[in-house]
Design a protein around this motif. Structure first.
Motif, mmCIF file in Angstrom:
data_model
loop_
_atom_site.group_PDB
_atom_site.id
_atom_site.type_symbol
_atom_site.label_atom_id
_atom_site.label_comp_id
_atom_site.label_asym_id
_atom_site.label_seq_id
_atom_site.Cartn_x
_atom_site.Cartn_y
_atom_site.Cartn_z
ATOM 1 N N ALA A 75 -11.464 -14.408 5.231
ATOM 2 C CA ALA A 75 -10.446 -13.396 5.534
ATOM 3 C C ALA A 75 -10.838 -12.567 6.748
ATOM 4 O O ALA A 75 -10.012 -12.301 7.637
ATOM 5 C CB ALA A 75 -10.234 -12.498 4.317
ATOM 6 N N ILE A 76 -12.090 -12.167 6.812
ATOM 7 C CA ILE A 76 -12.569 -11.314 7.906
ATOM 8 C C ILE A 76 -12.580 -12.069 9.224
ATOM 9 O O ILE A 76 -12.037 -11.611 10.236
ATOM 10 C CB ILE A 76 -13.971 -10.767 7.567
ATOM 11 N N MET A 77 -13.208 -13.224 9.239
ATOM 12 C CA MET A 77 -13.354 -13.963 10.494
ATOM 13 C C MET A 77 -12.026 -14.541 10.977
ATOM 14 O O MET A 77 -11.771 -14.586 12.182
ATOM 15 C CB MET A 77 -14.415 -15.053 10.347
ATOM 16 N N ALA A 78 -11.167 -14.959 10.059
ATOM 17 C CA ALA A 78 -9.841 -15.438 10.469
ATOM 18 C C ALA A 78 -9.054 -14.301 11.104
ATOM 19 O O ALA A 78 -8.370 -14.495 12.113
ATOM 20 C CB ALA A 78 -9.088 -16.012 9.267
ATOM 21 N N SER A 79 -9.159 -13.108 10.538
ATOM 22 C CA SER A 79 -8.469 -11.942 11.099
ATOM 23 C C SER A 79 -9.015 -11.624 12.482
ATOM 24 O O SER A 79 -8.251 -11.362 13.429
ATOM 25 C CB SER A 79 -8.640 -10.735 10.183
ATOM 26 N N LYS A 80 -10.321 -11.667 12.611
ATOM 27 C CA LYS A 80 -10.959 -11.336 13.886
ATOM 28 C C LYS A 80 -10.598 -12.352 14.970
ATOM 29 O O LYS A 80 -10.118 -11.984 16.034
ATOM 30 C CB LYS A 80 -12.479 -11.262 13.696
ATOM 31 N N VAL A 81 -10.818 -13.634 14.705
ATOM 32 C CA VAL A 81 -10.517 -14.640 15.731
ATOM 33 C C VAL A 81 -9.022 -14.821 15.921
ATOM 34 O O VAL A 81 -8.580 -15.247 16.988
ATOM 35 C CB VAL A 81 -11.213 -15.999 15.471
ATOM 36 N N GLY A 82 -8.244 -14.467 14.902
ATOM 37 C CA GLY A 82 -6.792 -14.565 15.003
ATOM 38 C C GLY A 82 -6.156 -13.461 15.832
ATOM 39 O O GLY A 82 -4.968 -13.515 16.126
ATOM 40 N N GLY A 83 -6.948 -12.441 16.199
ATOM 41 C CA GLY A 83 -6.440 -11.422 17.106
ATOM 42 C C GLY A 83 -6.051 -10.096 16.497
ATOM 43 O O GLY A 83 -5.590 -9.204 17.202
ATOM 44 N N ILE A 84 -6.246 -9.921 15.198
ATOM 45 C CA ILE A 84 -5.992 -8.616 14.594
ATOM 46 C C ILE A 84 -7.058 -7.661 15.115
ATOM 47 O O ILE A 84 -8.242 -7.987 15.104
ATOM 48 C CB ILE A 84 -6.032 -8.707 13.058
ATOM 49 N N SER A 85 -6.663 -6.483 15.584
ATOM 50 C CA SER A 85 -7.652 -5.573 16.163
ATOM 51 C C SER A 85 -8.389 -4.770 15.104
ATOM 52 O O SER A 85 -9.554 -4.403 15.315
ATOM 53 C CB SER A 85 -7.019 -4.641 17.185
ATOM 54 N N ALA A 86 -7.737 -4.487 13.974
ATOM 55 C CA ALA A 86 -8.374 -3.704 12.912
ATOM 56 C C ALA A 86 -7.517 -3.760 11.662
ATOM 57 O O ALA A 86 -6.323 -4.065 11.723
ATOM 58 C CB ALA A 86 -8.554 -2.252 13.340
ATOM 59 N N MET A 87 -8.149 -3.422 10.552
ATOM 60 C CA MET A 87 -7.449 -3.195 9.293
ATOM 61 C C MET A 87 -7.762 -1.766 8.877
ATOM 62 O O MET A 87 -8.921 -1.429 8.647
ATOM 63 C CB MET A 87 -7.892 -4.178 8.212
ATOM 64 N N LEU A 88 -6.732 -0.952 8.818
ATOM 65 C CA LEU A 88 -6.866 0.440 8.393
ATOM 66 C C LEU A 88 -6.147 0.572 7.065
ATOM 67 O O LEU A 88 -5.142 -0.097 6.830
ATOM 68 C CB LEU A 88 -6.269 1.367 9.448
ATOM 69 N N CYS A 89 -6.646 1.441 6.193
ATOM 70 C CA CYS A 89 -6.113 1.472 4.840
ATOM 71 C C CYS A 89 -6.317 2.844 4.206
ATOM 72 O O CYS A 89 -6.979 3.710 4.771
ATOM 73 C CB CYS A 89 -6.806 0.406 3.998
ATOM 74 N N GLU A 90 -5.758 3.000 3.030
ATOM 75 C CA GLU A 90 -5.982 4.216 2.249
ATOM 76 C C GLU A 90 -7.385 4.192 1.636
ATOM 77 O O GLU A 90 -8.133 5.137 1.780
ATOM 78 C CB GLU A 90 -4.919 4.352 1.155
ATOM 79 N N THR A 91 -7.720 3.092 0.962
ATOM 80 C CA THR A 91 -9.062 2.895 0.421
ATOM 81 C C THR A 91 -9.428 1.426 0.573
ATOM 82 O O THR A 91 -8.554 0.564 0.681
ATOM 83 C CB THR A 91 -9.186 3.291 -1.072
ATOM 84 N N VAL A 92 -10.748 1.161 0.565
ATOM 85 C CA VAL A 92 -11.215 -0.201 0.797
ATOM 86 C C VAL A 92 -12.345 -0.538 -0.168
ATOM 87 O O VAL A 92 -13.135 0.333 -0.540
ATOM 88 C CB VAL A 92 -11.676 -0.372 2.269
ATOM 89 N N ASN A 93 -12.413 -1.793 -0.550
ATOM 90 C CA ASN A 93 -13.559 -2.304 -1.290
ATOM 91 C C ASN A 93 -14.743 -2.238 -0.336
ATOM 92 O O ASN A 93 -14.717 -2.837 0.741
ATOM 93 C CB ASN A 93 -13.268 -3.744 -1.724
ATOM 94 N N THR A 94 -15.771 -1.492 -0.696
ATOM 95 C CA THR A 94 -16.866 -1.234 0.239
ATOM 96 C C THR A 94 -17.654 -2.491 0.601
ATOM 97 O O THR A 94 -18.193 -2.569 1.705
ATOM 98 C CB THR A 94 -17.808 -0.144 -0.292
#
Length: 174
Positions: A75-94
């Motif tokens: 999920a992380i690397m696909a998002s990164k290489v796919g061009g998503i600049s960031a994921m911002l959220c209310e809360t995140v699994n640390t």
């Protein structure tokens, strides 16, 4: 670190398996990040693949990155290489957040971000200051900024590069 992109807004409980479906686990296990990126959000937002532009920003609600750690890297690397600049959220699994930062991908909680943007808005945000401008509505807001240490890791493109830069740096004298 400044970001500018179109918002893709998701609700609460966005799991790693929602980002890259488990059907493609073999691609993730083979570190085929570009192939994984072809399937970003395909089961929950079919338009993403054809309408997403490099630099777009994913906004999620509570509990971003929930689920088993086995699926985080795809999920992380696909998002990164796919061009998503960031994921911002209310809360995140640390654990998800830490894995993302380790890879040089910005995943950060910013309480109130869901109410600040709508799907398709253009968001400009400075992660170092927390200052955000919704270019679509004209509204401005301030969020808790990303810590300088984390920004340094993101700017180095991950914790390994950051650490290597630190150990190879010439000591400074007073």
């Amino acid at each position: 670190m400044k970001l500018l992109g179109k918002v893709w807004k998701f609700g609460d409980g966005l799991r790693a398996l929602d980002i890259v479906p488990p059907d493609y686990d073999e691609l993730g296990m083979g570190y085929e990040w570009n192939a994984c990126a072809e399937h970003l959000f395909e089961k929950i937002e079919p338009r993403f693949k054809t309408e997403m532009a490099r630099g777009d920003i994913v906004i999620a609600g509570e509990g971003l990155g929930a689920g088993h750690a086995h699926y985080y890297m795809a999920a992380i690397m696909a998002s990164k290489v796919g061009g998503i600049s960031a994921m911002l959220c209310e809360t995140v699994n640390t654990l998800f957040q830490r894995a993302a930062i380790d890879q040089g991908f910005a995943v950060w909680p910013m309480g109130g971000i869901q109410a600040f943007v709508s799907q398709g808005d253009v968001l400009e945000i400075d992660l170092a200051t927390g200052n955000a401008h919704n270019r679509t509505t004209g509204e401005a807001a301030a969020f808790v900024p990303v810590s300088p240490l984390i920004l340094n890791i993101l700017e180095a493109d991950g914790s390994l590069n950051w650490a290597m830069q630190r150990v190879s740096a010439t000591p400074q004298t007073a």
